[in-house]
Design a protein around this motif. Structure first.
Motif, short mmCIF file in Angstrom:
data_model
loop_
_atom_site.label_atom_id
_atom_site.label_comp_id
_atom_site.label_asym_id
_atom_site.label_seq_id
_atom_site.Cartn_x
_atom_site.Cartn_y
_atom_site.Cartn_z
N MET A 650 0.87 -1.13 0.06
CA MET A 650 -0.11 -0.15 0.00
C MET A 650 0.73 1.17 0.13
O MET A 650 1.95 1.28 0.81
CB MET A 650 -0.80 -0.05 1.24
CG MET A 650 -1.79 1.19 1.28
SD MET A 650 -2.73 1.34 2.89
CE MET A 650 -1.45 2.36 3.83
N ASP A 651 0.45 2.14 -0.75
CA ASP A 651 1.24 3.58 -0.74
C ASP A 651 -0.04 4.47 -0.67
O ASP A 651 -1.07 4.44 -1.22
CB ASP A 651 1.81 3.97 -2.36
CG ASP A 651 2.60 5.12 -2.23
OD1 ASP A 651 3.99 5.00 -1.71
OD2 ASP A 651 2.22 6.16 -2.88
N LEU A 652 0.46 5.50 0.22
CA LEU A 652 -0.57 6.66 0.58
C LEU A 652 -0.75 7.74 -0.46
O LEU A 652 0.39 7.92 -1.03
CB LEU A 652 -0.19 7.24 1.97
CG LEU A 652 0.07 6.37 3.38
CD1 LEU A 652 0.34 7.14 4.47
CD2 LEU A 652 -1.60 5.77 3.47
N ASP A 653 -1.92 7.87 -0.99
CA ASP A 653 -2.30 9.00 -2.02
C ASP A 653 -2.07 10.18 -1.07
O ASP A 653 -2.59 10.50 0.01
CB ASP A 653 -3.45 8.68 -2.44
CG ASP A 653 -3.46 7.36 -3.30
OD1 ASP A 653 -2.64 6.96 -3.77
OD2 ASP A 653 -4.60 6.69 -3.03
N ILE A 730 -6.39 11.75 2.72
CA ILE A 730 -5.40 10.65 2.46
C ILE A 730 -6.22 9.48 2.02
O ILE A 730 -7.12 9.07 2.81
CB ILE A 730 -4.39 10.38 3.64
CG1 ILE A 730 -3.64 11.51 4.12
CG2 ILE A 730 -3.78 9.21 3.62
CD1 ILE A 730 -2.57 11.91 3.09
N THR A 731 -5.72 8.93 1.12
CA THR A 731 -6.36 7.43 0.67
C THR A 731 -5.30 6.44 0.42
O THR A 731 -3.91 6.85 0.68
CB THR A 731 -7.24 7.34 -0.46
OG1 THR A 731 -6.56 7.94 -1.57
CG2 THR A 731 -8.53 8.32 -0.32
N GLY A 732 -5.34 5.42 0.05
CA GLY A 732 -4.34 4.25 -0.04
C GLY A 732 -4.78 3.56 -1.66
O GLY A 732 -5.80 3.47 -2.04
N SER A 733 -3.47 3.29 -2.32
CA SER A 733 -3.33 2.51 -3.39
C SER A 733 -2.68 1.18 -3.16
O SER A 733 -1.47 1.03 -2.65
CB SER A 733 -2.30 3.42 -4.45
OG SER A 733 -2.89 4.41 -5.00
N PHE A 734 -3.46 0.29 -3.51
CA PHE A 734 -3.11 -1.20 -3.16
C PHE A 734 -2.64 -2.01 -4.23
O PHE A 734 -3.21 -2.01 -5.10
CB PHE A 734 -4.25 -1.92 -2.06
CG PHE A 734 -4.47 -1.17 -0.96
CD1 PHE A 734 -4.10 -1.94 0.14
CD2 PHE A 734 -5.27 -0.12 -0.84
CE1 PHE A 734 -4.40 -1.21 1.22
CE2 PHE A 734 -5.56 0.44 0.49
CZ PHE A 734 -5.38 -0.06 1.51
N ARG A 767 -7.56 2.49 -4.44
CA ARG A 767 -8.14 1.43 -5.19
C ARG A 767 -7.40 -0.02 -4.95
O ARG A 767 -6.19 0.02 -4.77
CB ARG A 767 -8.35 1.50 -6.89
CG ARG A 767 -7.14 1.74 -7.56
CD ARG A 767 -7.60 2.00 -9.11
NE ARG A 767 -7.89 0.68 -9.51
CZ ARG A 767 -8.41 0.53 -10.94
NH1 ARG A 767 -8.52 1.46 -11.70
NH2 ARG A 767 -8.67 -0.62 -11.14
N VAL A 768 -7.68 -1.15 -5.35
CA VAL A 768 -6.82 -2.24 -5.21
C VAL A 768 -6.84 -2.94 -6.64
O VAL A 768 -7.77 -3.23 -7.31
CB VAL A 768 -7.81 -3.31 -4.01
CG1 VAL A 768 -6.88 -4.36 -4.22
CG2 VAL A 768 -7.86 -2.76 -2.75
#
Length: 1017
Positions: A650-653, A730-734, A767-768
């Motif tokens: 996971m990388d934080l957006d 803050i969101t996450g890219s998985f 998104r994943v």
């Protein structure tokens, strides 16, 4: 004839018969004369002459009346002369035979035929006395008799019988009947005859107590009504009697009776001689015994061994099959050695009472009770009677420090008079030796115990120093305590500062059932020790519970474990026996508690540092290094079991915007919040780690790709829905990857997850995703599993040689193809990489060799500005350049010396073999050339084709240079590792001959650039 007498017709004499009888008489005469000559016998010589005269007269035919014809009327007187001569000779022969028989018997009865050098027991003499008895009864018609030995001599001489039941001797000896008849025959002049025993009255009251009646009962049981008893005696001793049962008429005449009495006297003298010899032999044996006991005491320090030796040595002189050595300790009698019927019994103790042992210790005097022990007990006031009372008792006191402290005793359970006064003297001397032995053994045991204690503390110290885990250390320490002390319960409790109680973290012992138990401070002995910080020793507490860990404990030793002023825990030791802890034990346990305090403090500090080393200080999740260790372990487990696992990256957006606008402190808060959120929402079996600046990674064991995507989606929603994170947008890219669907190695899984994460990034984030280049569906997973299974089976074969190359290549091409005759290049590359890793594991110091060569080849390729496609091919070729070594024997790969010509030929084959394996990949001519020619040299001295200069493909020259650099800087079976500077210097020396000089300069420049520090790093 015809009624008329005719004198001319007379019957003819029987000359043939007369001559035959004469010949027989002459033969007998010759035989008797020869016997007379051999034996010097006058009687047999006269008998031979008489038979010869008869033979001559009969042979001459004048036997009928020769004297009458020659001497007239005088012949009537001389005719019986031959008969008289023969009769006189026969009488002389009978007399001589009788005399010889008497002499032989006297000679036979004058010795027992035993070895005078041996000290024999009564049982050893049974065959000798049985032989004497058989010779006595041989001329008798009844063939029954008994030799009954009087009681004082039964320890030396045995009673024997012939023709009766085996119980007869036991009845005669036990009931006193034998002693009665022995004394009666002795008083009556040497013999006595009983007729009609059941009806007769006692002839002489030799003994009181109704022994004559018991004698009558014994004879009645054997159906004996008439018996003659002959005394076996000498002038000074009465050894016993010989009993001859007979019919109502008298068995012996006057002359035979006198002869029998004489033989009995001869037997008595023989027995007396044996007793004297036995006495002398016994005296010699006593001296030898005392010498051997002294040697045993001086050469042995083990008390049990010394006592057992003394018992065995005494057994050579008298019966020690029932024997004991006991000491009084306080109010108990402790049996150090106890032998019953020849068997050594376990040690035991009993309470002090009024017994023979206590009497001897109290008086300090030896004691010999030969008979009537019951009356002797009453006389000296003994009330304690053992379960099996003895019939004869011989004991001496053992002195320690000049005071009686123990007893050495021998007993006979079956008969009286088993021991003599001289046995008591030997026992007293041996008891004095035992005193010395016990004192020496005590001093030795004390030193041995001290050495044992020091060794025990040394082992505990080693355990404390070498153990990294506190619980493991405590478990080993309590086990060591139990092995050395054998207490019923040994526990170590650790103070929980949160709950304010003591938890048992380690325990051992016969009743170890308190593991994990918690004790509140102030409750019970352990709780009070933990509250006060003072040791507690409770023994002899009387009735009731001691409030220890075990309800049945009768002794408790509890010691606090403190480091400085801090209480770390409590050492608790309990026993079900009272007075279980000596002063030495308490000292050892206090020392042990001090060692435990230091060891626990060090272990807690180490655990804290270890936890800090694997925990990210900002986010509280695990570090990247810990994640890689967990990933490696999970990959090994999954490779063995075939079970899946997944990795979510996971990388934080928009995290950079937070740092840029709000500052790094706010960014740290965001990272900490994300770490706590992931740690809380993931399963306990998952490993959450910080992978980079704003990147997190999650290892999910036993999780397939579909389940991993579901879990990743939930995590995405939790991150996106968190109020604090939403405030900062803050969101996450998985990115998700699973084993074995997306690869066979841990590096492959990380690459796929990383690619999936960038797919999510490029799609706008939040998104994943999985990397689309690897496709979806089960067909790829099936292909991977089929190829993985084949490779695993191929590698497990006992022998794999070049002859299996064609099979390997064909199978890889078949399994890597699709139904539409196209190839899954990625699956084939993964398979070849798996083969290369297997080849590396077969060679010492070659693990991860391909990855290192690929790294430096990529370094050179990037410096040369190769296009991405060519750079990817270069990296792959460098990674699998030695895949052909899968067919080279391990003994050759790991040989430290120089190779033979045949061995070097097999090594050189690996380049072409690797080329053929890589050829299974479609359109891979560049890769094939790079693998095939990576051992070529610029001067043409390389292999396999001997190419020169620019004839060698560029990729092959790059791989050769990277391979050489890695080999020089790594420990190999044939050479130690060089430093980077040494390796570059050697490569520069070989520039233009072995390696491309331009490439060597590029590599040197790039390595120096890597070493230079930069603010970015």
């Amino acid at each position: 004839m015809s009624g008329v007498f005719r004198s001319e017709v007379l019957p003819q004499p029987h000359y043939r018969l007369e001559f035959g009888l004469a010949a027989i008489l002459l033969y007998c005469s010759f035989h008797f004369y020869r016997y007379a000559y051999q034996k010097g016998s006058l009687a047999f010589r006269l008998l031979a002459i008489s038979l010869a005269v008869w033979a001559v007269l009969m042979g001459s035919g004048e036997f009928q009346n020769p004297f009458l014809e020659k001497f007239g009327s005088l012949g009537h007187f001389l005719g019986p002369i031959p008969q008289m001569l023969l009769g006189i000779a026969m009488v002389m022969v009978l007399f001589e035979n009788e005399r010889n028989a008497v002499q032989e018997n006297a000679l036979a009865f004058s010795t027992l035929g035993v070895d005078p050098r041996r000290l024999l027991s009564a049982g050893d003499l049974v065959p000798s006395l049985q032989s004497i008895l058989d010779r006595l009864i041989s001329p008798l018609s009844a063939r029954r008799a008994v030799i009954c030995i009087a009681e004082p001599w039964r320890s030396i001489l045995p009673s024997v019988q012939r023709g009766f039941s085996p119980e007869l001797l036991t009845k005669l000896e036990k009931g006193g009947a034998g002693d009665y008849i022995c004394e009666l025959a002795y008083r009556r002049g040497g013999f006595v005859t009983f007729r009609n025993v059941p009806e007769m009255t006692e002839p002489l009251p030799a003994f009181p107590g109704g022994r004559f009646e018991r004698f009558k009962e014994v004879l009645a049981a054997e159906d004996i009504r008439n018996v003659t008893a002959v005394s076996v005696q000498t002038r000074e001793h009465n050894f016993g009697v010989i009993l001859f049962p007979h019919a109502e008429r008298q068995l012996f005449g006057a002359s035979n009776l006198r002869l029998l009495i004489g033989l009995a006297l001869q037997i008595g003298l023989t027995l007396e001689n044996y007793v004297v010899m036995h006495d002398a032999q016994r005296r010699t044996k006593e001296y030898e015994l005392l010498t051997q006991i002294g040697q045993a005491i001086s050469s042995r320090l083990d008390q049990d061994e010394v006592l057992r030796t003394i018992q065995k040595e005494l057994g050579q002189i008298f019966d020690t099959s029932n024997f004991y050595i006991a000491f009084q300790e306080g109010d108990e009698i402790r049996f150090e050695l106890e032998v019953e019927r020849g068997q050594v019994l376990p040690r035991r103790s009993r309470k002090v009472s009024k017994g023979l042992t206590e009497h001897i210790i109290r008086t300090g005097q030896p004691l010999l009770l030969r008979s009537d022990i019951e009356k002797a007990r009453e006389r000296i006031g003994i009330t304690y009677v053992p379960a099996r009372p003895a019939k004869c008792f011989c004991a001496a006191p053992i002195l320690l420090g000049g005071k009686p402290a123990g007893v050495m005793a021998a007993m006979s359970m079956d008969r009286e008079y088993a021991f003599e006064p001289r046995d008591l003297e030997v026992m007293r001397t041996a008891a004095g030796q035992v005193s010395v032995a016990v004192e020496n053994a005590r001093l030795f045991a004390e030193e041995q115990r001290r050495s044992h204690q020091l060794g025990f503390l040394n082992n505990i110290s080693k355990t404390a120093i070498s153990s990294e885990s506190a619980e493991q250390m405590l478990g080993e320490i309590v086990a060591e305590i139990q092995k050395n002390f054998r207490y019923d319960h040994i526990g170590i409790g650790i103070l929980d500062y949160v709950t304010k109680d003591i938890e048992i973290k380690a325990e051992a012992g016969a009743t170890a059932k308190a593991m994990g138990k918690r004790i509140q401070l102030g409750v019970g002995i352990l709780g009070r020790v933990a509250r006060t910080g003072e040791s507690a020793l409770v023994q002899n507490a009387g009735e009731g519970s001691l409030l220890g860990i075990l309800p049945e404990s009768r002794a408790v030793l509890c010691i606090p474990i403190t480091y400085g002023e801090s209480l770390l825990g409590v050492l608790n030791v309990e026993s079900q026996s009272e007075n279980a802890f000596s002063s030495q034990d308490v000292l050892i346990m206090n020392t042990l508690a001090d060692l435990l305090a230091t060891a626990l403090h060090n272990a807690f500090v180490f655990q804290k540092l270890q936890q800090q080393s694997i925990t990210d200080g900002l986010t509280g999740v695990k570090t990247r290094r810990f994640f890689w260790e967990g990933l490696s372990s999970e990959w090994k487990r999954a490779s063995r079991s075939g079970r899946p696992f997944s990795v979510v990256l996971m990388d934080l957006d928009k995290f950079k915007e937070v740092n840029d606008t709000l500052g790094h402190l706010e960014g740290d808060l965001v990272l900490a919040r994300v770490g706590r959120l992931l740690e809380q929402k993931c399963r306990q079996s998952n490993v959450v780690a910080r992978y980079g600046g704003d990147e997190f990674v999650i290892l999910m064991p036993e999780t397939g790709v579909d389940q991993a995507q579901i879990l990743a989606e939930r995590l995405r929603l939790w991150v996106a829905g968190d109020p604090m994170l939403a405030e900062h947008h803050i969101t996450g890219s998985f990115g998700v990857a699973s084993f074995p669907v997306h690869g066979f190695s841990s590096e492959d899984i990380i690459r796929v997850a990383d690619a999936g994460m960038y797919v999510s990034k490029h799609a706008g984030g939040n998104r994943v995703s999985t990397a689309e280049e690897f496709g979806e569906g089960e067909s790829f997973a099936v292909q991977r599993q089929l190829i993985s299974g084949y490779i695993e089976g191929f590698l497990q074969r006992e022998h794999t040689g070049p002859e299996h190359l064609e099979e390997l290549v064909t199978t890889l091409q078949k399994l890597g193809g699709r139904d539409d005759d196209t190839y899954n290049v990625h699956v084939l590359k993964e398979s070849i990489e798996a083969l290369n890793r297997a080849a590396e594991l077969r060679e010492l110091h070659a693990a991860n060799h391909g990855e290192l060569v690929a790294r430096y080849a990529e370094l050179i390729g990037r410096a040369l500005g190769l296009p991405p496609e060519e750079l990817a091919d270069l990296v792959f070729a460098a990674r699998v350049h030695d895949v052909g070594k899968i067919f080279v024997p391990e003994r050759i790969l790991n040989k430290s010396g120089s190779l033979t010509e045949d061995e070097f030929y097999l090594v050189k084959m690996h380049a072409r073999v690797g080329c053929e394996i890589v050829a299974t990949i479609p359109d891979s001519e560049t890769l094939q050339k790079a693998v095939e020619h990576h051992h070529e040299a610029l001067d043409g001295s390389g292999y396999p084709s001997g190419l020169r200069g620019e004839e060698i493909p560029l990729m092959a020259r790059i791989v050769a240079l990277a391979d050489a650099y890695v080999n020089m800087t790594t420990d190999r079976s044939f050479a130690p590792a060089k430093t980077a500077d040494q390796a570059i210097a050697e490569l520069e020396t070989l520039s233009g001959t072995r390696y491309d000089g331009m490439l060597v300069r590029v590599l040197s420049r790039e390595l120096k650039a890597e070493k230079a520090p930069s603010w970015g790093n």
